[in-house]
Write an enzyme that holds these catalytic residues in place. Structure first.
Site, PDB file in Angstrom:
ATOM      1  N   THR A  83       0.838  -1.118   0.049  1.00 37.06           N
ATOM      2  CA  THR A  83       0.005   0.043   0.100  1.00 37.06           C
ATOM      3  C   THR A  83       0.793   1.180  -0.147  1.00 37.06           C
ATOM      4  OG1 THR A  83      -1.418   1.366   1.434  1.00 37.06           O
ATOM      5  CG2 THR A  83      -0.367  -0.333   2.563  1.00 37.06           C
ATOM      6  N   THR A  85      -0.094   4.424   1.052  1.00 37.66           N
ATOM      7  CA  THR A  85      -0.468   5.265   2.232  1.00 37.66           C
ATOM      8  C   THR A  85       0.374   4.985   3.714  1.00 37.66           C
ATOM      9  OG1 THR A  85      -2.694   5.853   1.321  1.00 37.66           O
ATOM     10  CG2 THR A  85      -2.426   6.051   3.935  1.00 37.66           C
ATOM     11  N   CYS A 197      -1.957   4.946  -5.298  1.00 39.29           N
ATOM     12  CA  CYS A 197      -2.514   3.784  -4.584  1.00 39.29           C
ATOM     13  C   CYS A 197      -2.846   2.872  -5.188  1.00 39.29           C
ATOM     14  CB  CYS A 197      -4.046   4.944  -4.130  1.00 39.29           C
ATOM     15  SG  CYS A 197      -5.080   3.567  -3.213  1.00 39.29           S
ATOM     16  N   GLU A 199      -4.935   0.631  -5.333  1.00 34.31           N
ATOM     17  CA  GLU A 199      -6.155   0.196  -6.096  1.00 34.31           C
ATOM     18  C   GLU A 199      -6.350   0.676  -7.402  1.00 34.31           C
ATOM     19  OE1 GLU A 199      -6.367  -1.411  -1.859  1.00 34.31           O
ATOM     20  OE2 GLU A 199      -5.913   0.770  -2.716  1.00 34.31           O
TER      21      GLU A 199
END
Length: 231
Positions: A83, A85, A197, A199
């Site tokens: 990820t 973040t 990100c 996703e």
């Protein structure tokens, strides 16, 4: 072959992409039935997301540090945080283990520099776009000028990630919203755009955009395969 430790589940939708990319990368290089040696610790993202929203980054870092230690004890030779973040707490994780962490921003920055990109747009969660931990690393280590969408654009990008993509929902209207934001970043001088990100690549890819896109999931996984197979 070195064993890759993956801190995943944030969200599991993109962790699936990591697992596929790692295994496909090893197979492409070694052929036959070869696949990656992977240890995965998949967290409950609802717990991590709650800490993000509350600004309890120390607690989130400690939770991931504990998971990282379990991967180290399990035999992982190096770590990936699957990820963007949560690289905000990369330092906490690195301090908790003796094995190295392959940083997603470094894998991305190295490719951008190699391709001659100097000014780049960044899409991601609000935390990634607005806080310093990601943009500053790109600027200080790689000399990149980083552009982000305006406030309305940042909110839209963030909402689509959490309310749709992390739930496995892909909508054409959201794809168009992202492409409009990318086009605006290009008007402001971005030579390329980072899909910052894990996703976002579930929604858009090179086939959708005239602006070059740098998918951090793919770049991170490619760098991990290179390290796993290095002499």
């Amino acid at each position: 072959m070195r064993c890759i430790g993956v801190l995943g589940g944030m969200s599991w939708e993109s962790t699936v992409s990591y697992y596929q990319a790692l295994n496909r990368g090893v197979r492409a290089r070694l052929g036959g039935l070869h696949s990656a040696r992977v240890l995965l610790h998949s967290v409950d993202f609802a717990e991590i997301e709650r800490l993000q929203v509350a600004g309890q980054w120390d607690a989130a870092g400690l939770a991931l540090a504990e998971a990282a230690r379990s991967l180290e004890l399990g035999g992982a030779d190096f770590l990936l945080i699957a990820t963007n973040t949560m690289h905000k707490v990369a330092g906490v994780i690195e301090a908790a283990v003796a094995i190295p962490l392959l940083h997603i921003t470094d894998a991305t920055g190295e490719r951008l520099v190699a391709d001659g990109v100097r000014k780049v747009g960044l899409l991601g969660t609000r935390f990634t776009m607005e806080q310093d931990f990601y943009r500053e690393r790109l600027t200080e280590r790689f000399g990149l000028e980083v552009l982000v969408p305006d406030e309305v654009g940042r909110e839209r990008v963030h909402r689509i990630i959490y309310d749709e993509l992390c739930l496995g929902q892909v909508h054409e209207a959201s794809r168009q919203a992202y492409l409009d934001i990318i086009a605006q970043l290009a008007k402001e001088g971005a030579e390329a755009v980072i899909l910052g990100c894990t996703e976002i690549a579930l929604l858009i890819g090179e086939c959708h955009s005239a602006v070059p896109l740098y998918d951090t999931t793919t770049l991170h996984a490619e760098a991990a395969v290179v390290r796993a197979l290095a002499d």
